[in-house]
Design a protein around this motif. Structure first.
Motif, PDB file in Angstrom:
ATOM      1  N   LYS A 164       3.073   2.631   6.528  1.00 47.30           N
ATOM      2  CA  LYS A 164       4.169   1.697   6.798  1.00 47.30           C
ATOM      3  C   LYS A 164       4.438   1.580   8.294  1.00 47.30           C
ATOM      4  CE  LYS A 164       7.855   2.464   4.264  1.00 47.30           C
ATOM      5  NZ  LYS A 164       8.841   3.255   3.498  1.00 47.30           N
ATOM      6  N   THR A 216       1.312  -0.263  10.024  1.00 47.06           N
ATOM      7  CA  THR A 216       1.036  -1.653   9.651  1.00 47.06           C
ATOM      8  C   THR A 216       2.263  -2.547   9.619  1.00 47.06           C
ATOM      9  OG1 THR A 216       1.318  -1.204   7.284  1.00 47.06           O
ATOM     10  CG2 THR A 216      -0.892  -0.895   8.206  1.00 47.06           C
ATOM     11  N   TYR A 247       4.008  -2.760   6.955  1.00 43.23           N
ATOM     12  CA  TYR A 247       4.145  -3.178   5.562  1.00 43.23           C
ATOM     13  C   TYR A 247       5.476  -2.686   4.989  1.00 43.23           C
ATOM     14  CZ  TYR A 247      -0.887  -4.278   5.384  1.00 43.23           C
ATOM     15  OH  TYR A 247      -2.137  -4.797   5.585  1.00 43.23           O
ATOM     16  N   MET A 297      -0.160  -0.530  -1.095  1.00 41.59           N
ATOM     17  CA  MET A 297      -0.281  -0.735   0.356  1.00 41.59           C
ATOM     18  C   MET A 297      -1.749  -0.781   0.786  1.00 41.59           C
ATOM     19  SD  MET A 297       2.729  -0.823   1.957  1.00 41.59           S
ATOM     20  CE  MET A 297       4.425  -0.228   1.887  1.00 41.59           C
ATOM     21  N   LYS A 335      -3.580  -4.204  -1.277  1.00 41.79           N
ATOM     22  CA  LYS A 335      -3.072  -5.573  -1.382  1.00 41.79           C
ATOM     23  C   LYS A 335      -3.794  -6.508  -0.424  1.00 41.79           C
ATOM     24  CE  LYS A 335       0.854  -5.157   1.844  1.00 41.79           C
ATOM     25  NZ  LYS A 335       2.254  -5.574   2.033  1.00 41.79           N
ATOM     26  N   LYS A 363      -2.201  -9.568   0.468  1.00 41.13           N
ATOM     27  CA  LYS A 363      -1.168 -10.385   1.103  1.00 41.13           C
ATOM     28  C   LYS A 363      -0.124  -9.493   1.765  1.00 41.13           C
ATOM     29  CE  LYS A 363      -2.753 -14.326  -0.566  1.00 41.13           C
ATOM     30  NZ  LYS A 363      -3.228 -15.446   0.278  1.00 41.13           N
ATOM     31  N   ASN A 364       0.452  -9.976   2.855  1.00 43.55           N
ATOM     32  CA  ASN A 364       1.554  -9.269   3.504  1.00 43.55           C
ATOM     33  C   ASN A 364       2.698 -10.266   3.668  1.00 43.55           C
ATOM     34  OD1 ASN A 364       3.035  -7.276   4.812  1.00 43.55           O
ATOM     35  ND2 ASN A 364       2.276  -7.876   6.829  1.00 43.55           N
ATOM     36  N   GLU A 406       0.478  -7.639  -7.124  1.00 41.86           N
ATOM     37  CA  GLU A 406       1.014  -8.406  -6.007  1.00 41.86           C
ATOM     38  C   GLU A 406       1.097  -9.889  -6.346  1.00 41.86           C
ATOM     39  OE1 GLU A 406      -1.419  -8.653  -2.467  1.00 41.86           O
ATOM     40  OE2 GLU A 406      -3.281  -8.849  -3.615  1.00 41.86           O
TER      41      GLU A 406
END
Length: 260
Positions: free
Chosen positions: A25, A28, A30, A60, A63, A65-66, A162
């Motif tokens: 986290k 990135t 995220y 995390m 995935k 997509k962000n 997601e």
């Protein structure tokens, strides 16, 4: 059904996963999924309070997509994950915050329609696969607990989910989604070898004026997913064909690769 999984994991495994998750986290940016206040002492749990550390880490790491803070996509993703938590773990329907219990109904691939009590009784896996070919999955011979055992056993670290794209917002939310996991456990007696199992689909969710779910319509192709678990498709590498990089075989999925 992303699931608060970590079957067979020691407390030390979860602690290590939490450390890795926090680092990821930080590195990135995220955002960890939001599933409501799981510390609410009034919640009655089916099997105890869930811990999403393991599946959040897998989410995390895998995935595609962000979604940005404040985006419709992130709002929909978190809303669905909150609904998933309630449908999988809340003991009492009256405690679900995401649905209009009196009007709520769900349906997959134009098949059988389940109301709130019926869908809660059979469990999400069963209503989602109710109309599958019986030789692949006979939902009428499964119950809530047996379906969980089957798929949690296949994906010990969880089954992340997601949102891909949202094409319309409330009150009629239409979106596409992706579900994936590494098949490292066992399904129906077959041992996985870490291959990527992936499926995608679309959904239309109707909300009432209070933003409670009235209906869910899911469309996807469960057969290829089930065949992959059973080893009945040539699209996935066999144990004699080791691979560290496997491409999605789902026709609705983006052309992404996952390192195993």
């Amino acid at each position: 059904m992303s699931g608060s999984w970590g079957i067979g994991c020691l407390a030390s495994d979860v602690t290590k996963a939490r450390q890795e998750l926090e680092k990821l986290k930080k590195d990135t940016g995220y955002l960890e999924p939001e599933r409501g206040n799981l510390d609410d002492p009034n919640i009655e749990w089916k099997y105890g309070k869930p811990d999403y550390t393991m599946v959040n880490l897998e989410y995390m790491k895998g995935k595609t997509k962000n979604h940005l803070t404040g985006s419709l996509e992130l709002m929909v993703e978190n809303f669905v994950k909150r609904w998933e938590t309630e449908s999988a773990h809340f003991k009492e329907l009256d405690q679900w915050s995401t649905i209009n219990r009196a009007k709520y109904h769900v349906q997959a691939n134009g098949g059988k329609v389940f109301n709130a009590e019926e869908s809660d009784g059979v469990g999400s896996y069963n209503w989602l696969m109710w109309d599958c070919k019986k030789e692949l999955y006979d939902a009428e011979k499964q119950d809530f607990e047996s379906s969980l055992r089957q798929f949690r056993g296949a994906f010990p670290k969880g089954f992340p989910w997601e949102v891909l794209e949202v094409s319309s917002g409330p009150p009629t939310i239409a979106f596409t989604w992706r579900h994936w996991a590494q098949f490292t456990g066992q399904y129906m007696g077959r041992q996985g070898n870490g291959q990527l199992i992936e499926m995608c689909g679309s959904a239309v969710v109707e909300l009432d004026k209070n933003n409670k779910i009235v209906s869910i319509q899911i469309d996807y192709k469960p057969e290829e997913f089930l065949k992959a678990l059973l080893g009945e498709t040539s699209n996935y590498p066999r144990e004699s064909e080791p691979s560290t990089e496997m491409e999605s075989v789902c026709p609705m999925c983006p052309n992404v690769k996952s390192v195993v």
